[in-house]
Design a protein around this motif. Sequence first.
Motif, PDB file in Angstrom:
ATOM      1  N   GLU A  52      -8.589   1.268  -9.353  1.00 12.71           N
ATOM      2  CA  GLU A  52      -8.831   2.509 -10.090  1.00 12.71           C
ATOM      3  C   GLU A  52     -10.301   2.516 -10.464  1.00 12.71           C
ATOM      4  O   GLU A  52     -10.818   1.518 -10.958  1.00 12.71           O
ATOM      5  N   LYS A 102      -6.003  -2.369  -4.085  1.00 11.08           N
ATOM      6  CA  LYS A 102      -5.845  -1.058  -4.718  1.00 11.08           C
ATOM      7  C   LYS A 102      -6.619  -1.100  -6.027  1.00 11.08           C
ATOM      8  O   LYS A 102      -6.435  -2.002  -6.843  1.00 11.08           O
ATOM      9  N   LEU A 123       0.845  -1.194   0.000  1.00  9.10           N
ATOM     10  CA  LEU A 123       0.000   0.000   0.000  1.00  9.10           C
ATOM     11  C   LEU A 123       0.875   1.237   0.000  1.00  9.10           C
ATOM     12  O   LEU A 123       1.966   1.255   0.559  1.00  9.10           O
ATOM     13  N   GLU A 124       0.389   2.269  -0.630  1.00 10.52           N
ATOM     14  CA  GLU A 124       1.112   3.530  -0.612  1.00 10.52           C
ATOM     15  C   GLU A 124       0.888   4.214   0.730  1.00 10.52           C
ATOM     16  O   GLU A 124      -0.229   4.185   1.262  1.00 10.52           O
ATOM     17  N   SER A 160      -2.496   6.438   2.148  1.00  8.15           N
ATOM     18  CA  SER A 160      -3.629   6.262   1.245  1.00  8.15           C
ATOM     19  C   SER A 160      -4.905   5.987   2.025  1.00  8.15           C
ATOM     20  O   SER A 160      -4.878   5.338   3.060  1.00  8.15           O
ATOM     21  N   TRP A 218      -6.109  -5.367   1.655  1.00  3.56           N
ATOM     22  CA  TRP A 218      -6.687  -4.261   0.886  1.00  3.56           C
ATOM     23  C   TRP A 218      -6.418  -4.464  -0.599  1.00  3.56           C
ATOM     24  O   TRP A 218      -5.387  -4.981  -0.994  1.00  3.56           O
ATOM     25  N   PRO A 243      -9.000   4.534   1.998  1.00  3.30           N
ATOM     26  CA  PRO A 243      -9.910   3.685   1.231  1.00  3.30           C
ATOM     27  C   PRO A 243     -10.896   4.530   0.422  1.00  3.30           C
ATOM     28  O   PRO A 243     -11.258   5.631   0.819  1.00  3.30           O
ATOM     29  N   THR A 299      -8.099   6.702  -7.606  1.00  3.56           N
ATOM     30  CA  THR A 299      -7.335   5.545  -7.169  1.00  3.56           C
ATOM     31  C   THR A 299      -7.478   5.471  -5.665  1.00  3.56           C
ATOM     32  O   THR A 299      -7.350   6.483  -4.971  1.00  3.56           O
ATOM     33  N   GLY A 300      -7.744   4.293  -5.159  1.00  7.00           N
ATOM     34  CA  GLY A 300      -7.904   4.136  -3.731  1.00  7.00           C
ATOM     35  C   GLY A 300      -7.978   2.679  -3.357  1.00  7.00           C
ATOM     36  O   GLY A 300      -7.591   1.813  -4.142  1.00  7.00           O
ATOM     37  N   TYR A 301      -8.495   2.392  -2.167  1.00  2.00           N
ATOM     38  CA  TYR A 301      -8.477   1.039  -1.642  1.00  2.00           C
ATOM     39  C   TYR A 301      -9.845   0.610  -1.158  1.00  2.00           C
ATOM     40  O   TYR A 301     -10.605   1.412  -0.630  1.00  2.00           O
ATOM     41  N   SER A 340      -3.786  -3.916  -7.519  1.00  2.00           N
ATOM     42  CA  SER A 340      -2.960  -4.829  -6.740  1.00  2.00           C
ATOM     43  C   SER A 340      -3.655  -5.210  -5.441  1.00  2.00           C
ATOM     44  O   SER A 340      -4.669  -4.618  -5.061  1.00  2.00           O
ATOM     45  N   GLU A 388     -10.153  -6.239   0.638  1.00  2.00           N
ATOM     46  CA  GLU A 388      -9.991  -7.364  -0.279  1.00  2.00           C
ATOM     47  C   GLU A 388     -11.208  -8.283  -0.250  1.00  2.00           C
ATOM     48  O   GLU A 388     -11.570  -8.888  -1.257  1.00  2.00           O
TER      49      GLU A 388
END
Length: 167
Positions: A142, A140, A113-114, A117, A138, A119, A151-153, A133, A156
């Motif tokens: 688009e 990631k 994860l960046e 970031s 989580w 969600p 772009t976010g999370y 990814s 999963e």
Amino acid sequence: AYTVAFRNLVRAPDIFEERALAFLRLKRLGEGIADLGIALELSPDSPKIRLMRGTALFRFGRFTQAYPDLEFVEEKGSPERAQAASRLAKPIREASKNGDYTINRPVLFQSSLEPGSDPIGRLGTGDSVHLVSLSGGWAKVEVAAKRGVLTGYVPESVLSLKVALPE
């Protein structure tokens, strides 16, 4: 070898198709799809190229992007290609008919994860979601939304859920 060939040869759809297949075998979807896009610019009515692109997008879980190509091949492709496209388009069509929308399915790689970031919040009707990814529970993603590309999370766990969208 392809880079050298591109410098020395006339742009032809089959060269871009071959390089796209090499990229797709290496799981480099973006580059493979880009080459298939160039091949389609050179040969826009090719059911063969559209089936290649639709199949690649389907296999990488980008169902909403795959569907228009598959539908084109069903209408204009040879019987064999139309049948192959129909096999892939059928689950997309059935999910749509039932009012279900599959967010995506996992791909075969993970990345971290960046930092910092957040969600993504609620997704809306017409949003197109693409998995980038997976990492640490989580995903990631688009999202091509009315308000632009985000772009976010998302957790999963939602990747395997189907969500009924309001009409």
